[in-house]
Design a protein around this motif. Structure first.
Motif, PDB file in Angstrom:
ATOM      1  N   THR A   1       0.827  -1.200   0.000  1.00  0.00           N
ATOM      2  CA  THR A   1       0.000   0.000   0.000  1.00  0.00           C
ATOM      3  C   THR A   1       0.864   1.253   0.000  1.00  0.00           C
ATOM      4  OG1 THR A   1      -1.680  -1.237   1.211  1.00  0.00           O
ATOM      5  CG2 THR A   1      -1.918   1.148   1.148  1.00  0.00           C
ATOM      6  N   THR A   2       1.957   1.230   0.745  1.00  0.00           N
ATOM      7  CA  THR A   2       2.887   2.361   0.762  1.00  0.00           C
ATOM      8  C   THR A   2       3.491   2.572  -0.622  1.00  0.00           C
ATOM      9  OG1 THR A   2       3.390   1.955   3.079  1.00  0.00           O
ATOM     10  CG2 THR A   2       4.959   3.307   1.862  1.00  0.00           C
ATOM     11  N   LEU A   3       3.852   1.486  -1.285  1.00  0.00           N
ATOM     12  CA  LEU A   3       4.399   1.595  -2.637  1.00  0.00           C
ATOM     13  C   LEU A   3       3.357   2.174  -3.595  1.00  0.00           C
ATOM     14  CD1 LEU A   3       6.679   1.090  -4.651  1.00  0.00           C
ATOM     15  CD2 LEU A   3       5.797  -1.232  -4.933  1.00  0.00           C
ATOM     16  N   SER A   4       2.112   1.736  -3.476  1.00  0.00           N
ATOM     17  CA  SER A   4       1.042   2.266  -4.324  1.00  0.00           C
ATOM     18  C   SER A   4       0.835   3.757  -4.090  1.00  0.00           C
ATOM     19  CB  SER A   4      -0.270   1.528  -4.049  1.00  0.00           C
ATOM     20  OG  SER A   4      -0.137   0.175  -4.369  1.00  0.00           O
ATOM     21  N   CYS A   5       0.863   4.174  -2.832  1.00  0.00           N
ATOM     22  CA  CYS A   5       0.723   5.600  -2.512  1.00  0.00           C
ATOM     23  C   CYS A   5       1.901   6.397  -3.063  1.00  0.00           C
ATOM     24  CB  CYS A   5       0.608   5.802  -1.005  1.00  0.00           C
ATOM     25  SG  CYS A   5      -1.017   5.391  -0.363  1.00  0.00           S
ATOM     26  N   THR A   6       3.084   5.833  -3.005  1.00  0.00           N
ATOM     27  CA  THR A   6       4.270   6.505  -3.533  1.00  0.00           C
ATOM     28  C   THR A   6       4.138   6.707  -5.037  1.00  0.00           C
ATOM     29  OG1 THR A   6       5.640   5.525  -1.812  1.00  0.00           O
ATOM     30  CG2 THR A   6       6.788   6.374  -3.741  1.00  0.00           C
ATOM     31  N   VAL A   7       3.711   5.675  -5.742  1.00  0.00           N
ATOM     32  CA  VAL A   7       3.535   5.782  -7.193  1.00  0.00           C
ATOM     33  C   VAL A   7       2.469   6.824  -7.521  1.00  0.00           C
ATOM     34  CG1 VAL A   7       2.736   4.532  -9.246  1.00  0.00           C
ATOM     35  CG2 VAL A   7       4.378   3.469  -7.694  1.00  0.00           C
ATOM     36  N   ALA A   8       1.368   6.815  -6.795  1.00  0.00           N
ATOM     37  CA  ALA A   8       0.305   7.799  -7.046  1.00  0.00           C
ATOM     38  C   ALA A   8       0.799   9.218  -6.808  1.00  0.00           C
ATOM     39  CB  ALA A   8      -0.908   7.500  -6.166  1.00  0.00           C
ATOM     40  N   ALA A   9       1.567   9.423  -5.736  1.00  0.00           N
ATOM     41  CA  ALA A   9       2.085  10.764  -5.433  1.00  0.00           C
ATOM     42  C   ALA A   9       3.071  11.231  -6.498  1.00  0.00           C
ATOM     43  CB  ALA A   9       2.743  10.768  -4.060  1.00  0.00           C
ATOM     44  N   VAL A  10       3.939  10.345  -6.934  1.00  0.00           N
ATOM     45  CA  VAL A  10       4.920  10.715  -7.958  1.00  0.00           C
ATOM     46  C   VAL A  10       4.229  11.028  -9.284  1.00  0.00           C
ATOM     47  CG1 VAL A  10       6.816   9.803  -9.370  1.00  0.00           C
ATOM     48  CG2 VAL A  10       6.861   9.521  -6.896  1.00  0.00           C
ATOM     49  N   LEU A  11       3.271  10.198  -9.677  1.00  0.00           N
ATOM     50  CA  LEU A  11       2.558  10.454 -10.930  1.00  0.00           C
ATOM     51  C   LEU A  11       1.734  11.738 -10.865  1.00  0.00           C
ATOM     52  CD1 LEU A  11       1.434   6.863 -11.950  1.00  0.00           C
ATOM     53  CD2 LEU A  11       3.283   8.246 -12.921  1.00  0.00           C
ATOM     54  N   ALA A  12       1.131  12.004  -9.718  1.00  0.00           N
ATOM     55  CA  ALA A  12       0.375  13.246  -9.566  1.00  0.00           C
ATOM     56  C   ALA A  12       1.296  14.455  -9.652  1.00  0.00           C
ATOM     57  CB  ALA A  12      -0.389  13.242  -8.246  1.00  0.00           C
TER      58      ALA A  12
ATOM     59  N   LEU B   1       0.153  14.486   2.015  1.00  0.00           N
ATOM     60  CA  LEU B   1      -0.675  13.287   2.183  1.00  0.00           C
ATOM     61  C   LEU B   1       0.182  12.031   2.183  1.00  0.00           C
ATOM     62  CD1 LEU B   1      -3.612  14.259  -0.176  1.00  0.00           C
ATOM     63  CD2 LEU B   1      -3.725  14.023   2.317  1.00  0.00           C
ATOM     64  N   TRP B   2       1.138  11.963   1.288  1.00  0.00           N
ATOM     65  CA  TRP B   2       2.029  10.802   1.216  1.00  0.00           C
ATOM     66  C   TRP B   2       2.836  10.659   2.502  1.00  0.00           C
ATOM     67  CZ3 TRP B   2       7.501  10.598   0.797  1.00  0.00           C
ATOM     68  CH2 TRP B   2       8.008   9.309   0.567  1.00  0.00           C
ATOM     69  N   LEU B   3       3.364  11.767   3.005  1.00  0.00           N
ATOM     70  CA  LEU B   3       4.135  11.706   4.253  1.00  0.00           C
ATOM     71  C   LEU B   3       3.267  11.273   5.434  1.00  0.00           C
ATOM     72  CD1 LEU B   3       6.430  14.838   3.958  1.00  0.00           C
ATOM     73  CD2 LEU B   3       7.113  12.437   3.858  1.00  0.00           C
ATOM     74  N   GLY B   4       2.015  11.734   5.470  1.00  0.00           N
ATOM     75  CA  GLY B   4       1.106  11.304   6.531  1.00  0.00           C
ATOM     76  C   GLY B   4       0.868   9.807   6.494  1.00  0.00           C
ATOM     77  N   PHE B   5       0.601   9.277   5.299  1.00  0.00           N
ATOM     78  CA  PHE B   5       0.392   7.838   5.180  1.00  0.00           C
ATOM     79  C   PHE B   5       1.671   7.077   5.498  1.00  0.00           C
ATOM     80  CE2 PHE B   5       0.424   3.782   3.090  1.00  0.00           C
ATOM     81  CZ  PHE B   5      -0.756   3.240   3.554  1.00  0.00           C
TER      82      PHE B   5
ATOM     83  N   LEU C   1      -7.879   8.250   5.242  1.00  0.00           N
ATOM     84  CA  LEU C   1      -8.067   9.595   4.720  1.00  0.00           C
ATOM     85  C   LEU C   1      -6.942   9.982   3.763  1.00  0.00           C
ATOM     86  CD1 LEU C   1      -9.688  12.251   4.807  1.00  0.00           C
ATOM     87  CD2 LEU C   1      -8.181  12.963   6.658  1.00  0.00           C
ATOM     88  N   CYS C   2      -5.708   9.708   4.147  1.00  0.00           N
ATOM     89  CA  CYS C   2      -4.570  10.032   3.276  1.00  0.00           C
ATOM     90  C   CYS C   2      -4.643   9.256   1.963  1.00  0.00           C
ATOM     91  CB  CYS C   2      -3.252   9.724   3.983  1.00  0.00           C
ATOM     92  SG  CYS C   2      -2.842  10.883   5.293  1.00  0.00           S
ATOM     93  N   THR C   3      -5.007   7.979   2.041  1.00  0.00           N
ATOM     94  CA  THR C   3      -5.099   7.163   0.833  1.00  0.00           C
ATOM     95  C   THR C   3      -6.191   7.679  -0.095  1.00  0.00           C
ATOM     96  OG1 THR C   3      -4.323   5.234   2.055  1.00  0.00           O
ATOM     97  CG2 THR C   3      -5.427   4.818  -0.024  1.00  0.00           C
ATOM     98  N   MET C   4      -7.366   7.955   0.454  1.00  0.00           N
ATOM     99  CA  MET C   4      -8.468   8.448  -0.383  1.00  0.00           C
ATOM    100  C   MET C   4      -8.161   9.830  -0.947  1.00  0.00           C
ATOM    101  SD  MET C   4     -11.907   7.008   1.494  1.00  0.00           S
ATOM    102  CE  MET C   4     -11.682   8.002   2.948  1.00  0.00           C
ATOM    103  N   ALA C   5      -7.615  10.716  -0.138  1.00  0.00           N
ATOM    104  CA  ALA C   5      -7.310  12.070  -0.614  1.00  0.00           C
ATOM    105  C   ALA C   5      -6.223  12.041  -1.686  1.00  0.00           C
ATOM    106  CB  ALA C   5      -6.884  12.948   0.556  1.00  0.00           C
TER     107      ALA C   5
END
Length: 113
Positions: free
Chosen positions: A31-42, A65-69, A99-103
Motif C-alpha cells: 500500500t505504501t508503494l502504491s501511494c508513492t507511485v500515485a504521489a509521484v505520478l500526480a 498526504l504521502w508523508l502522513g500515510f 483519509l490520506c489514501t483516499m485524498a
C-alpha cells in the motif's frame, strides 16, 4: 503452553503468530508503494504543464498526504515487527491512513483530468 498461574487462574496459552504478521507487514508495504507511485505520478502530471502556483500547491498537498500515510504505515510495520502479539491499530491511525489514501487518490485523479 497453557497452565495455571500462581493464583490458580488458567494461564493464556502462548500465541503462535505464524505468518499473519508478516503478511500484514507486506500488505502495508504494498500500500505504501502504491501511494508513492500515485504521489509521484500526480506530481509529474502537475509539473508537466509548467510550474504554476496551483501545480506547486497540488504537489505540496500530494507530498503532505504521502508523508502522513508513510508515517502511519512505518509505525504500524515497526509495531508488527517488534512483538509477536501486536496491539490493534488505533482508530485514529486507521482513519488517518484511510483519509490520506483516499485524498491522494482524489488528487491523482484530479491531476489526470
Amino acid at each position: 503452553m497453557g497452565g495455571v498461574t500462581d493464583r490458580g487462574e488458567a494461564a493464556a496459552p502462548e500465541r503462535d503468530p505464524g505468518l499473519q504478521p508478516e503478511r500484514t507487514r507486506l500488505a502495508w508495504r504494498r500500500t505504501t508503494l502504491s501511494c508513492t507511485v500515485a504521489a509521484v505520478l500526480a506530481a509529474r502530471a502537475a509539473l508537466q504543464e509548467g510550474t504554476t502556483a496551483v501545480a506547486v500547491v497540488a504537489c505540496a498537498l500530494c507530498l503532505l498526504l504521502w508523508l502522513g500515510f508513510l508515517g502511519v504505515a512505518h509505525r504500524r510495520m515497526t509495531d508488527l515487527a517488534a512483538t509477536s502479539r501486536p496491539q490493534r491499530l488505533p482508530a485514529r491511525a486507521a482513519a488517518t491512513a484511510a483519509l490520506c489514501t483516499m485524498a491522494l487518490a482524489v488528487c491523482a485523479t484530479a491531476m489526470v483530468f
